[in-house]
Design a protein around this motif. Structure first.
Motif, PDB file in Angstrom:
ATOM      1  N   GLN A  34       6.882  35.835 -17.700  1.00 32.03           N
ATOM      2  CA  GLN A  34       7.106  36.191 -16.312  1.00 32.03           C
ATOM      3  C   GLN A  34       6.411  37.495 -15.873  1.00 32.03           C
ATOM      4  O   GLN A  34       6.605  38.560 -16.829  1.00 32.03           O
ATOM      5  N   LYS A  35       5.662  37.779 -14.895  1.00 33.66           N
ATOM      6  CA  LYS A  35       4.903  39.144 -14.493  1.00 33.66           C
ATOM      7  C   LYS A  35       6.273  39.995 -13.889  1.00 33.66           C
ATOM      8  O   LYS A  35       6.967  39.494 -13.314  1.00 33.66           O
ATOM      9  N   LYS A  36       5.979  41.259 -14.286  1.00 36.00           N
ATOM     10  CA  LYS A  36       7.161  42.009 -13.956  1.00 36.00           C
ATOM     11  C   LYS A  36       6.213  42.943 -12.684  1.00 36.00           C
ATOM     12  O   LYS A  36       5.182  43.022 -12.443  1.00 36.00           O
ATOM     13  N   ALA A  37       7.046  43.535 -11.799  1.00 39.11           N
ATOM     14  CA  ALA A  37       6.783  44.285 -10.731  1.00 39.11           C
ATOM     15  C   ALA A  37       5.703  45.519 -11.284  1.00 39.11           C
ATOM     16  O   ALA A  37       5.976  46.058 -12.305  1.00 39.11           O
ATOM     17  N   PHE A  38       4.764  45.881 -10.439  1.00 36.32           N
ATOM     18  CA  PHE A  38       3.679  46.985 -10.704  1.00 36.32           C
ATOM     19  C   PHE A  38       4.279  48.071 -10.136  1.00 36.32           C
ATOM     20  O   PHE A  38       4.726  48.246  -9.042  1.00 36.32           O
ATOM     21  N   ARG A  39       4.525  49.077 -11.281  1.00 38.98           N
ATOM     22  CA  ARG A  39       5.037  50.324 -11.110  1.00 38.98           C
ATOM     23  C   ARG A  39       4.206  51.427 -11.525  1.00 38.98           C
ATOM     24  O   ARG A  39       4.251  51.599 -12.746  1.00 38.98           O
ATOM     25  N   PRO A  40       3.549  52.091 -10.722  1.00 38.52           N
ATOM     26  CA  PRO A  40       2.322  52.913 -11.109  1.00 38.52           C
ATOM     27  C   PRO A  40       2.989  54.311 -11.559  1.00 38.52           C
ATOM     28  O   PRO A  40       2.399  55.008 -12.476  1.00 38.52           O
ATOM     29  N   SER A  41       4.137  54.470 -11.263  1.00 40.55           N
ATOM     30  CA  SER A  41       4.643  55.788 -11.517  1.00 40.55           C
ATOM     31  C   SER A  41       5.614  55.724 -12.867  1.00 40.55           C
ATOM     32  O   SER A  41       6.124  56.858 -13.406  1.00 40.55           O
ATOM     33  N   LYS A  42       5.386  54.611 -13.386  1.00 41.11           N
ATOM     34  CA  LYS A  42       6.404  54.298 -14.645  1.00 41.11           C
ATOM     35  C   LYS A  42       5.922  55.178 -15.782  1.00 41.11           C
ATOM     36  O   LYS A  42       6.698  55.657 -16.581  1.00 41.11           O
TER      37      LYS A  42
END
Length: 122
Positions: A34-42
Motif C-alpha cells: 500500500q502506498k503511504k502519504a507523501f510527506r516532503p518534510s519527513k
C-alpha cells in the motif's frame, strides 16, 4: 490468500486499533504494498546535524587525499630507484665493454673525467 478475501493490516503492539479491511486495490495489483502519504518534510534534518555531517565528510576526504598522496610519493620513489639502478647497470656495462678494448688505467681516467663533467653540467 484468495481473491475473495481482503488483506488486512495488523497493528503494531503499541497500537490498540482494530484491524480494518483495506478492500481490493483499484488497479488489481493486490501483491504490491500500500502506498503511504507523501510527506516532503519527513527526511529533513537540522542544520547542526547537516553541518556535523559535512565536517565529518571533509575530514574523511582530507584523510583520503593524504593517503593517496603518500601512496603516490611511495610509487614515485620506487620508480626513481629503479631508474637509478638501471642507469648504474648500463654505465657499468659500458665501462666493462670499454675495458675489453682499452687499458684498465685509461678506463679509470675516463670514468673520473666523465664524473667531473657530470658535476659541472648538472
Amino acid at each position: 490468500m484468495s481473491d475473495d478475501e481482503a488483506p488486512t493490516l495488523v497493528p503494531a503492539e503499541g497500537q490498540e486499533r482494530a484491524s480494518k479491511p483495506l478492500g481490493m486495490r483499484k488497479n488489481g495489483k493486490q501483491w504490491h504494498e500500500q502506498k503511504k502519504a507523501f510527506r516532503p518534510s519527513k527526511g529533513l534534518t537540522t542544520f547542526e546535524k547537516r553541518a556535523k555531517e559535512r565536517a565529518a565528510m571533509a575530514q574523511m576526504k582530507a584523510k583520503e587525499k593524504e593517503m593517496k598522496e603518500e601512496k603516490e610519493t611511495m610509487r614515485k620513489e620506487k620508480m626513481e630507484k629503479i631508474r637509478e639502478k638501471r642507469a648504474k647497470k648500463e654505465e657499468k656495462e659500458r665501462y666493462e665493454k670499454m675495458a675489453e678494448t682499452m687499458h684498465r688505467k685509461r678506463v679509470e681516467r675516463l670514468k673520473r673525467k666523465e664524473k667531473r663533467n657530470k658535476l659541472i653540467n648538472s
